[in-house]
Design a protein around this motif. Structure first.
Motif, short mmCIF file in Angstrom:
data_model
loop_
_atom_site.label_atom_id
_atom_site.label_comp_id
_atom_site.label_asym_id
_atom_site.label_seq_id
_atom_site.Cartn_x
_atom_site.Cartn_y
_atom_site.Cartn_z
N ALA A 284 6.85 10.52 -11.71
CA ALA A 284 5.87 11.37 -11.05
C ALA A 284 5.45 10.71 -9.75
O ALA A 284 5.66 9.51 -9.57
CB ALA A 284 4.66 11.58 -11.95
N PRO A 285 4.84 11.46 -8.83
CA PRO A 285 4.46 10.89 -7.53
C PRO A 285 3.43 9.76 -7.62
O PRO A 285 3.12 9.14 -6.60
CB PRO A 285 3.90 12.10 -6.78
N ASP A 286 2.88 9.48 -8.80
CA ASP A 286 1.96 8.35 -8.93
C ASP A 286 2.40 7.40 -10.04
O ASP A 286 1.59 6.65 -10.59
CB ASP A 286 0.54 8.85 -9.21
N ASP A 287 3.71 7.43 -10.36
CA ASP A 287 4.23 6.63 -11.46
C ASP A 287 5.63 6.15 -11.12
O ASP A 287 6.61 6.79 -11.45
CB ASP A 287 4.25 7.47 -12.74
N GLU B 158 0.83 -1.20 0.00
CA GLU B 158 0.00 0.00 0.00
C GLU B 158 0.86 1.26 0.00
O GLU B 158 1.99 1.25 0.49
CB GLU B 158 -0.92 0.01 1.23
N PHE B 159 0.29 2.31 -0.53
CA PHE B 159 0.96 3.60 -0.59
C PHE B 159 1.06 4.21 0.80
O PHE B 159 0.12 4.13 1.60
CB PHE B 159 0.17 4.54 -1.51
N VAL B 160 2.21 4.85 1.08
CA VAL B 160 2.40 5.55 2.35
C VAL B 160 2.58 7.05 2.12
O VAL B 160 1.84 7.86 2.69
CB VAL B 160 3.62 5.00 3.11
N ALA B 161 3.56 7.42 1.30
CA ALA B 161 3.85 8.83 1.09
C ALA B 161 4.64 9.00 -0.21
O ALA B 161 5.31 8.07 -0.66
CB ALA B 161 4.65 9.41 2.26
N ALA B 162 4.57 10.20 -0.78
CA ALA B 162 5.32 10.51 -1.99
C ALA B 162 5.75 11.96 -1.97
O ALA B 162 5.13 12.80 -1.30
CB ALA B 162 4.48 10.22 -3.23
N ILE B 163 6.80 12.26 -2.73
CA ILE B 163 7.34 13.61 -2.78
C ILE B 163 7.82 13.89 -4.20
O ILE B 163 8.36 13.01 -4.87
CB ILE B 163 8.49 13.76 -1.75
N ASN B 164 7.60 15.11 -4.67
CA ASN B 164 8.01 15.42 -6.02
C ASN B 164 9.52 15.71 -6.07
O ASN B 164 10.22 15.66 -5.05
CB ASN B 164 7.19 16.57 -6.60
N GLY C 89 8.78 20.09 -2.93
CA GLY C 89 7.75 21.07 -2.66
C GLY C 89 6.34 20.53 -2.60
O GLY C 89 5.43 21.22 -2.12
N VAL C 90 6.15 19.32 -3.09
CA VAL C 90 4.81 18.70 -3.09
C VAL C 90 4.90 17.33 -2.44
O VAL C 90 5.75 16.52 -2.82
CB VAL C 90 4.27 18.57 -4.52
N THR C 91 4.05 17.09 -1.48
CA THR C 91 4.03 15.79 -0.80
C THR C 91 2.60 15.25 -0.74
O THR C 91 1.63 16.02 -0.78
CB THR C 91 4.59 15.87 0.62
N HIS C 92 2.49 13.95 -0.67
CA HIS C 92 1.19 13.27 -0.55
C HIS C 92 1.33 12.19 0.52
O HIS C 92 2.40 11.58 0.66
CB HIS C 92 0.79 12.61 -1.86
#
Length: 118
Positions: free
Chosen positions: A101-104, A46-52, A56-59
């Motif tokens: 990318a943060p989803d790729d 499962e996804f936990v966290a991502a950063i660009n 400057g952009v986090t999820h």
């Protein structure tokens, strides 16, 4: 090809903290979005966290918002996951990932075990 190596996992009591690190073997680290995923025992990854690329952009996954922080140091080719207020349900193998990318995400590390005891 990007090789990723995670470190910093271990055994911690509930309420404690750990910081995971992931170092990438590439000269173009700053070009990649980075992410952390986890796979609990007997469950899907499962996804936990991502950063660009710039930081400057986090999820974050809802389950870790307010407790985990992702950050990166492009000069050190390293991304971090600071994990606070750990819960037993955070127990999992944690994986680092890199992508366009943060989803790729195209590249994955071998994982590091985090175990939170109650």
């Amino acid at each position: 090809q990007v090789q990723l190596a995670e470190s910093g996992g271990g055994l911690v009591q509930a309420g404690g903290s750990l910081r995971l690190s992931c170092t990438a073997s590439t000269r173009t680290f700053a070009n990649y979005a980075m992410g952390w995923f986890r796979q609990p025992p007997g469950k899907e990854r499962e996804f936990v966290a991502a950063i660009n690329w710039s930081g400057g952009v986090t999820h974050y996954a809802d389950s870790v918002k307010g407790r985990f922080t992702i950050s990166r140091d492009n000069a050190k080719n390293t991304v971090y996951l600071q994990m606070n207020s750990l819960k037993p349900e955070d127990t999992a193998v944690y994986y680092c990932a890199a992508g366009a990318a943060p989803d790729d995400f195209d590249y994955w590390g071998q994982g590091t075990q985090v175990t939170v005891s109650s």
